[in-house]
Write an enzyme that holds these catalytic residues in place. Structure first.
Site, PDB file in Angstrom:
ATOM      1  N   ARG A  29      11.615   9.907   0.295  1.00  0.00           N
ATOM      2  CA  ARG A  29      12.339  10.579   1.377  1.00  0.00           C
ATOM      3  C   ARG A  29      12.085  12.087   1.340  1.00  0.00           C
ATOM      4  O   ARG A  29      12.052  12.695   0.262  1.00  0.00           O
ATOM      5  CB  ARG A  29      13.843  10.291   1.265  1.00  0.00           C
ATOM      6  CG  ARG A  29      14.147   8.826   1.462  1.00  0.00           C
ATOM      7  CD  ARG A  29      15.607   8.516   1.688  1.00  0.00           C
ATOM      8  NE  ARG A  29      15.809   7.071   1.586  1.00  0.00           N
ATOM      9  CZ  ARG A  29      15.504   6.186   2.527  1.00  0.00           C
ATOM     10  NH1 ARG A  29      14.993   6.604   3.671  1.00  0.00           N
ATOM     11  NH2 ARG A  29      15.678   4.887   2.335  1.00  0.00           N
ATOM     12  N   ASP A  30      11.916  12.647   2.550  1.00  0.00           N
ATOM     13  CA  ASP A  30      11.702  14.085   2.674  1.00  0.00           C
ATOM     14  C   ASP A  30      12.967  14.829   2.229  1.00  0.00           C
ATOM     15  O   ASP A  30      14.090  14.446   2.556  1.00  0.00           O
ATOM     16  CB  ASP A  30      11.374  14.438   4.131  1.00  0.00           C
ATOM     17  CG  ASP A  30      10.792  15.827   4.279  1.00  0.00           C
ATOM     18  OD1 ASP A  30       9.606  15.936   4.633  1.00  0.00           O
ATOM     19  OD2 ASP A  30      11.531  16.815   4.038  1.00  0.00           O
ATOM     20  N   ASN A  87       0.309  16.656   9.589  1.00  0.00           N
ATOM     21  CA  ASN A  87       0.008  18.046   9.918  1.00  0.00           C
ATOM     22  C   ASN A  87      -1.209  18.502   9.124  1.00  0.00           C
ATOM     23  O   ASN A  87      -1.325  18.191   7.933  1.00  0.00           O
ATOM     24  CB  ASN A  87       1.209  18.934   9.578  1.00  0.00           C
ATOM     25  CG  ASN A  87       2.438  18.600  10.418  1.00  0.00           C
ATOM     26  OD1 ASN A  87       2.315  18.289  11.600  1.00  0.00           O
ATOM     27  ND2 ASN A  87       3.607  18.652   9.809  1.00  0.00           N
ATOM     28  N   VAL A  96       2.614  21.649   2.466  1.00  0.00           N
ATOM     29  CA  VAL A  96       2.245  21.066   1.173  1.00  0.00           C
ATOM     30  C   VAL A  96       0.821  20.516   1.312  1.00  0.00           C
ATOM     31  O   VAL A  96       0.561  19.648   2.158  1.00  0.00           O
ATOM     32  CB  VAL A  96       3.222  19.950   0.751  1.00  0.00           C
ATOM     33  CG1 VAL A  96       2.775  19.333  -0.581  1.00  0.00           C
ATOM     34  CG2 VAL A  96       4.650  20.484   0.637  1.00  0.00           C
ATOM     35  N   HIS A 100      -0.231  14.014   3.574  1.00  0.00           N
ATOM     36  CA  HIS A 100       0.946  13.149   3.656  1.00  0.00           C
ATOM     37  C   HIS A 100       1.208  12.769   5.098  1.00  0.00           C
ATOM     38  O   HIS A 100       0.980  13.554   6.009  1.00  0.00           O
ATOM     39  CB  HIS A 100       2.190  13.821   3.057  1.00  0.00           C
ATOM     40  CG  HIS A 100       2.430  15.207   3.546  1.00  0.00           C
ATOM     41  ND1 HIS A 100       1.731  16.308   3.066  1.00  0.00           N
ATOM     42  CD2 HIS A 100       3.274  15.694   4.484  1.00  0.00           C
ATOM     43  CE1 HIS A 100       2.144  17.399   3.683  1.00  0.00           C
ATOM     44  NE2 HIS A 100       3.079  17.051   4.560  1.00  0.00           N
ATOM     45  N   MET A 101       1.700  11.565   5.268  1.00  0.00           N
ATOM     46  CA  MET A 101       2.082  11.052   6.576  1.00  0.00           C
ATOM     47  C   MET A 101       3.605  11.076   6.651  1.00  0.00           C
ATOM     48  O   MET A 101       4.278  10.522   5.781  1.00  0.00           O
ATOM     49  CB  MET A 101       1.548   9.624   6.729  1.00  0.00           C
ATOM     50  CG  MET A 101       1.933   8.944   8.028  1.00  0.00           C
ATOM     51  SD  MET A 101       1.317   7.235   8.027  1.00  0.00           S
ATOM     52  CE  MET A 101      -0.398   7.484   8.485  1.00  0.00           C
ATOM     53  N   HIS A 102       4.155  11.741   7.670  1.00  0.00           N
ATOM     54  CA  HIS A 102       5.600  11.711   7.917  1.00  0.00           C
ATOM     55  C   HIS A 102       5.922  10.448   8.721  1.00  0.00           C
ATOM     56  O   HIS A 102       5.256  10.175   9.731  1.00  0.00           O
ATOM     57  CB  HIS A 102       6.035  12.906   8.769  1.00  0.00           C
ATOM     58  CG  HIS A 102       5.837  14.251   8.148  1.00  0.00           C
ATOM     59  ND1 HIS A 102       6.882  14.989   7.626  1.00  0.00           N
ATOM     60  CD2 HIS A 102       4.723  15.018   7.988  1.00  0.00           C
ATOM     61  CE1 HIS A 102       6.424  16.155   7.183  1.00  0.00           C
ATOM     62  NE2 HIS A 102       5.120  16.195   7.386  1.00  0.00           N
TER      63      HIS A 102
HETATM   64  P1  DGP Z   1       4.351  19.514   5.967  1.00  0.00           P
HETATM   65  O1  DGP Z   1       5.067  20.598   6.723  1.00  0.00           O
HETATM   66  O2  DGP Z   1       3.692  18.530   6.929  1.00  0.00           O
HETATM   67  O3  DGP Z   1       3.409  20.028   4.915  1.00  0.00           O
HETATM   68  O4  DGP Z   1       5.491  18.684   5.260  1.00  0.00           O
HETATM   69  C1  DGP Z   1       5.896  18.910   3.946  1.00  0.00           C
HETATM   70  C2  DGP Z   1       7.212  18.225   3.780  1.00  0.00           C
HETATM   71  O5  DGP Z   1       7.481  18.117   2.399  1.00  0.00           O
HETATM   72  C3  DGP Z   1       8.399  18.956   4.396  1.00  0.00           C
HETATM   73  O6  DGP Z   1       8.957  18.167   5.456  1.00  0.00           O
HETATM   74  C4  DGP Z   1       9.397  19.107   3.267  1.00  0.00           C
HETATM   75  C5  DGP Z   1       8.864  18.177   2.214  1.00  0.00           C
HETATM   76  N1  DGP Z   1       9.069  18.616   0.850  1.00  0.00           N
HETATM   77  C6  DGP Z   1       8.748  19.844   0.338  1.00  0.00           C
HETATM   78  N2  DGP Z   1       9.059  19.892  -0.956  1.00  0.00           N
HETATM   79  C7  DGP Z   1       9.593  18.683  -1.282  1.00  0.00           C
HETATM   80  C8  DGP Z   1      10.095  18.135  -2.496  1.00  0.00           C
HETATM   81  O7  DGP Z   1      10.121  18.754  -3.557  1.00  0.00           O
HETATM   82  N3  DGP Z   1      10.574  16.858  -2.431  1.00  0.00           N
HETATM   83  C9  DGP Z   1      10.561  16.120  -1.272  1.00  0.00           C
HETATM   84  N4  DGP Z   1      11.057  14.879  -1.324  1.00  0.00           N
HETATM   85  N5  DGP Z   1      10.074  16.616  -0.122  1.00  0.00           N
HETATM   86  C10 DGP Z   1       9.596  17.884  -0.128  1.00  0.00           C
END
Ligand code: DGP
Length: 114
Positions: A29-30, A87, A96, A100-102
């Site tokens: 989970r995000d 993204n 990041v 990764h796929m949301h």
């Molecule tokens: P993007 O913007 O597409 O690179 O999405 C990166 C996502 O990663 C963002 O929605 C927040 C999530 N994220 C960042 N740090 C962490 C973390 O430490 N744990 C989790 N579960 N999600 C994270």
């Protein structure tokens, strides 16, 4: 990659709320959810961006979609619908740099995205 946040999550060095995993990928989970269901699906292998996908990565990229289908069913959102987003680089909002796929679901998602 030593300094990659998502590499550390997939190795279990940083905790995450894992919803699915197998030998090739992991989904969790995000931390900052943008919808009632917001899951990130990542390959265990470090690939920084879509621009870095090699021909030999086609199988794992396909597996991300197969995992998305399974997770959507697990989350009970298959029929109502969900959005898959990847993204790539700064202007798309990638923060990041481990591909990764949301998977977003649980509310009406507007189009076009912001
Ligand atoms: P993007 O913007 O597409 O690179 O999405 C990166 C996502 O990663 C963002 O929605 C927040 C999530 N994220 C960042 N740090 C962490 C973390 O430490 N744990 C989790 N579960 N999600 C994270």
């Amino acid at each position: 990659m030593h300094d990659c946040l998502f590499c550390k999550i997939q190795k279990g060095e940083i905790p995450a709320d894992i919803v699915f995993q197998d030998d090739d990928l992991i989904a969790f989970r995000d931390v900052n959810p943008q919808a009632p269901t917001h899951v990130l699906i990542i390959p265990r292998q470090h690939i920084a961006t879509v621009n870095d996908i090699a021909g030999s990565d086609e199988t794992i990229m396909g597996k991300l979609f197969s995992a998305a289908k399974i997770i959507a069913a697990q989350e009970g959102v298959s029929d109502d619908g969900y959005r898959l987003v990847v993204n790539c680089n700064a202007q798309a909002g990638q923060t990041v740099f481990h591909i990764h796929m949301h998977l977003l679901a649980g509310r009406n998602l507007s189009w076009p995205p912001g």
